[in-house]
Design a protein around this motif. Structure first.
Motif, mmCIF file in Angstrom:
data_model
loop_
_atom_site.group_PDB
_atom_site.id
_atom_site.type_symbol
_atom_site.label_atom_id
_atom_site.label_comp_id
_atom_site.label_asym_id
_atom_site.label_seq_id
_atom_site.Cartn_x
_atom_site.Cartn_y
_atom_site.Cartn_z
ATOM 1 N N ASP A 62 -10.633 -5.957 5.804
ATOM 2 C CA ASP A 62 -10.944 -5.595 7.183
ATOM 3 C C ASP A 62 -11.190 -6.885 7.959
ATOM 4 O OD1 ASP A 62 -11.760 -4.649 9.610
ATOM 5 O OD2 ASP A 62 -13.237 -3.229 8.816
ATOM 6 N N THR A 63 -10.109 -7.431 8.485
ATOM 7 C CA THR A 63 -10.182 -8.678 9.252
ATOM 8 C C THR A 63 -10.390 -8.415 10.740
ATOM 9 O OG1 THR A 63 -7.787 -8.756 9.649
ATOM 10 C CG2 THR A 63 -8.604 -9.759 7.609
ATOM 11 N N GLY A 64 -10.378 -7.113 11.096
ATOM 12 C CA GLY A 64 -10.430 -6.761 12.505
ATOM 13 C C GLY A 64 -9.050 -6.486 13.076
ATOM 14 N N ASP A 65 -8.001 -6.776 12.311
ATOM 15 C CA ASP A 65 -6.620 -6.553 12.732
ATOM 16 C C ASP A 65 -6.011 -5.532 11.768
ATOM 17 O OD1 ASP A 65 -3.842 -6.646 13.132
ATOM 18 O OD2 ASP A 65 -3.881 -8.753 13.721
ATOM 19 N N LEU A 66 -5.922 -4.269 12.207
ATOM 20 C CA LEU A 66 -5.460 -3.200 11.326
ATOM 21 C C LEU A 66 -4.051 -3.459 10.819
ATOM 22 C CD1 LEU A 66 -5.806 -0.417 10.023
ATOM 23 C CD2 LEU A 66 -4.981 0.599 12.165
ATOM 24 N N ALA A 67 -3.145 -3.846 11.700
ATOM 25 C CA ALA A 67 -1.757 -4.066 11.287
ATOM 26 C C ALA A 67 -1.674 -5.162 10.237
ATOM 27 C CB ALA A 67 -0.899 -4.424 12.499
ATOM 28 N N ALA A 68 -2.380 -6.249 10.451
ATOM 29 C CA ALA A 68 -2.343 -7.357 9.491
ATOM 30 C C ALA A 68 -2.909 -6.932 8.140
ATOM 31 C CB ALA A 68 -3.129 -8.547 10.041
ATOM 32 N N ASP A 69 -3.965 -6.137 8.161
ATOM 33 C CA ASP A 69 -4.573 -5.686 6.910
ATOM 34 C C ASP A 69 -3.637 -4.761 6.142
ATOM 35 O OD1 ASP A 69 -6.790 -7.154 7.595
ATOM 36 O OD2 ASP A 69 -7.939 -5.427 8.316
ATOM 37 N N LEU A 70 -3.009 -3.832 6.849
ATOM 38 C CA LEU A 70 -2.079 -2.912 6.192
ATOM 39 C C LEU A 70 -0.871 -3.661 5.634
ATOM 40 C CD1 LEU A 70 -2.144 0.087 8.701
ATOM 41 C CD2 LEU A 70 -3.128 0.028 6.406
ATOM 42 N N LYS A 71 -0.363 -4.617 6.398
ATOM 43 C CA LYS A 71 0.781 -5.404 5.914
ATOM 44 C C LYS A 71 0.412 -6.189 4.668
ATOM 45 C CE LYS A 71 3.000 -5.840 10.436
ATOM 46 N NZ LYS A 71 3.349 -6.739 11.571
ATOM 47 N N SER A 72 -0.783 -6.751 4.649
ATOM 48 C CA SER A 72 -1.231 -7.513 3.484
ATOM 49 C C SER A 72 -1.286 -6.635 2.243
ATOM 50 C CB SER A 72 -2.618 -8.102 3.774
ATOM 51 O OG SER A 72 -3.151 -8.723 2.628
ATOM 52 N N VAL A 73 -1.844 -5.438 2.384
ATOM 53 C CA VAL A 73 -1.975 -4.544 1.242
ATOM 54 C C VAL A 73 -0.613 -4.022 0.789
ATOM 55 C CG1 VAL A 73 -2.885 -2.316 0.484
ATOM 56 C CG2 VAL A 73 -4.341 -3.871 1.761
ATOM 57 N N LEU A 74 0.237 -3.629 1.722
ATOM 58 C CA LEU A 74 1.542 -3.096 1.333
ATOM 59 C C LEU A 74 2.434 -4.171 0.725
ATOM 60 C CD1 LEU A 74 2.604 -0.477 4.037
ATOM 61 C CD2 LEU A 74 1.819 -0.099 1.701
ATOM 62 N N ARG A 75 2.339 -5.397 1.217
ATOM 63 C CA ARG A 75 3.098 -6.498 0.599
ATOM 64 C C ARG A 75 2.657 -6.693 -0.853
ATOM 65 N NH1 ARG A 75 4.412 -11.727 4.184
ATOM 66 N NH2 ARG A 75 5.598 -10.755 5.881
ATOM 67 N N ALA A 76 1.339 -6.711 -1.071
ATOM 68 C CA ALA A 76 0.815 -6.890 -2.426
ATOM 69 C C ALA A 76 1.230 -5.730 -3.332
ATOM 70 C CB ALA A 76 -0.707 -7.015 -2.387
ATOM 71 N N THR A 77 1.240 -4.512 -2.765
ATOM 72 C CA THR A 77 1.637 -3.347 -3.548
ATOM 73 C C THR A 77 3.114 -3.412 -3.908
ATOM 74 O OG1 THR A 77 -0.041 -2.032 -2.398
ATOM 75 C CG2 THR A 77 1.650 -0.827 -3.611
ATOM 76 N N ALA A 78 3.939 -3.853 -2.963
ATOM 77 C CA ALA A 78 5.372 -4.003 -3.239
ATOM 78 C C ALA A 78 5.597 -5.015 -4.361
ATOM 79 C CB ALA A 78 6.106 -4.432 -1.976
ATOM 80 N N ASP A 79 4.853 -6.111 -4.329
ATOM 81 C CA ASP A 79 4.971 -7.121 -5.387
ATOM 82 C C ASP A 79 4.549 -6.543 -6.736
ATOM 83 O OD1 ASP A 79 5.796 -8.929 -3.487
ATOM 84 O OD2 ASP A 79 3.834 -9.904 -3.286
ATOM 85 N N GLU A 80 3.473 -5.767 -6.725
ATOM 86 C CA GLU A 80 2.981 -5.164 -7.959
ATOM 87 C C GLU A 80 3.995 -4.177 -8.519
ATOM 88 O OE1 GLU A 80 -0.517 -2.038 -8.978
ATOM 89 O OE2 GLU A 80 -1.158 -3.851 -7.950
ATOM 90 N N PHE A 81 4.586 -3.358 -7.645
ATOM 91 C CA PHE A 81 5.554 -2.363 -8.087
ATOM 92 C C PHE A 81 6.829 -3.005 -8.631
ATOM 93 C CE2 PHE A 81 4.366 1.905 -5.922
ATOM 94 C CZ PHE A 81 3.050 1.738 -6.334
ATOM 95 N N ALA A 82 7.097 -4.243 -8.238
ATOM 96 C CA ALA A 82 8.278 -4.954 -8.735
ATOM 97 C C ALA A 82 7.992 -5.691 -10.040
ATOM 98 C CB ALA A 82 8.762 -5.952 -7.682
ATOM 99 N N ASP A 83 6.724 -5.787 -10.421
ATOM 100 C CA ASP A 83 6.326 -6.469 -11.650
ATOM 101 C C ASP A 83 6.622 -5.560 -12.839
ATOM 102 O OD1 ASP A 83 4.896 -7.528 -13.847
ATOM 103 O OD2 ASP A 83 3.391 -8.421 -12.535
#
Length: 210
Positions: free
Chosen positions: A83-104
């Motif tokens: 929760d950085t105060g920027d909802l879009a940035a936070d969601l992008k950070s989490v979904l990027r990390a999830t995409a990387d995890e799903f590709a592992d």
């Protein structure tokens, strides 16, 4: 005087070996060819040891996936949804990390197998939802509600629906391999969903479930 063996420690070692073996084997042979006998042989334990703790290979795989998810969170120093105060940035950070995890490969094969098994086994599906999926959805919802309070998301947006609008296309693309699950895609997905439900204080359309 000799020290008695620590049965609790021995049991935990056996349990860990079983979970690790299930994850390794499902990646090597796939879910259909995964067997309790194979897991037992790989772990160096008897079949009955496994059946003492689990009723099926699907149950073993679910617990193995839960343990793996916990390890992934610790490796990423996961202490909750950002929760950085920027909802879009936070969601992008989490979904990027999830995409990387799903590709592992460590996570992809077990999760695909578990998702397929859960779709045809109602009991496993209920546990999968309750123990693996729902806790993640709750984190997304909590972040969305914080954004609503901060005026960053439409106050009348249905939070659960917004989460499903994000994760539905994400899961569809990953599960069916319709296209690569890239960071560019996850970023565009966040922008499209938030743009549709009212993000950043702009005039927005009401989102409801009927």
């Amino acid at each position: 005087m000799s020290k008695l063996p620590d049965s609790g420690r021995r049991s935990e070692r056996s349990r860990r070996a079983i979970l690790d073996s299930a994850l390794a084997l499902v990646g090597e042979v796939g879910y259909d060819k995964l067997t309790i006998e194979g897991i037992a042989a790989r772990a160096g334990v008897g079949k009955q040891t496994i059946y003492r703790w689990w009723s099926s290979k699907a149950a073993v795989l679910l617990d193995a996936s839960l343990a793996l998810a916990g390890e992934a969170g610790r490796e990423a120093d996961w202490s909750g949804f950002p929760d950085t105060g920027d909802l879009a940035a936070d969601l992008k950070s989490v979904l990027r990390a999830t995409a990387d995890e799903f590709a592992d490969p460590r996570y992809e094969a077990p999760l695909r197998a578990l998702t397929a098994a859960a779709a045809t086994d109602p009991e496993l599906g209920a546990r999968f939802t309750e123990q693996l999926l729902e806790p993640q959805l709750v984190l997304y919802e909590a972040r969305m509600r914080a954004a609503q309070k901060a005026g960053q998301l439409a106050a009348d947006a249905d939070v659960r629906l917004v989460v499903e609008m994000l994760l539905g296309p994400f899961t569809y693309r990953w599960l069916l391999r319709t296209a690569p699950l890239t960071h560019a895609y996850t970023d565009a997905l966040v922008d499209s969903v938030l743009g549709g439900v009212g993000h950043g204080g702009a005039d927005v359309a009401k989102v409801t479930v009927r």
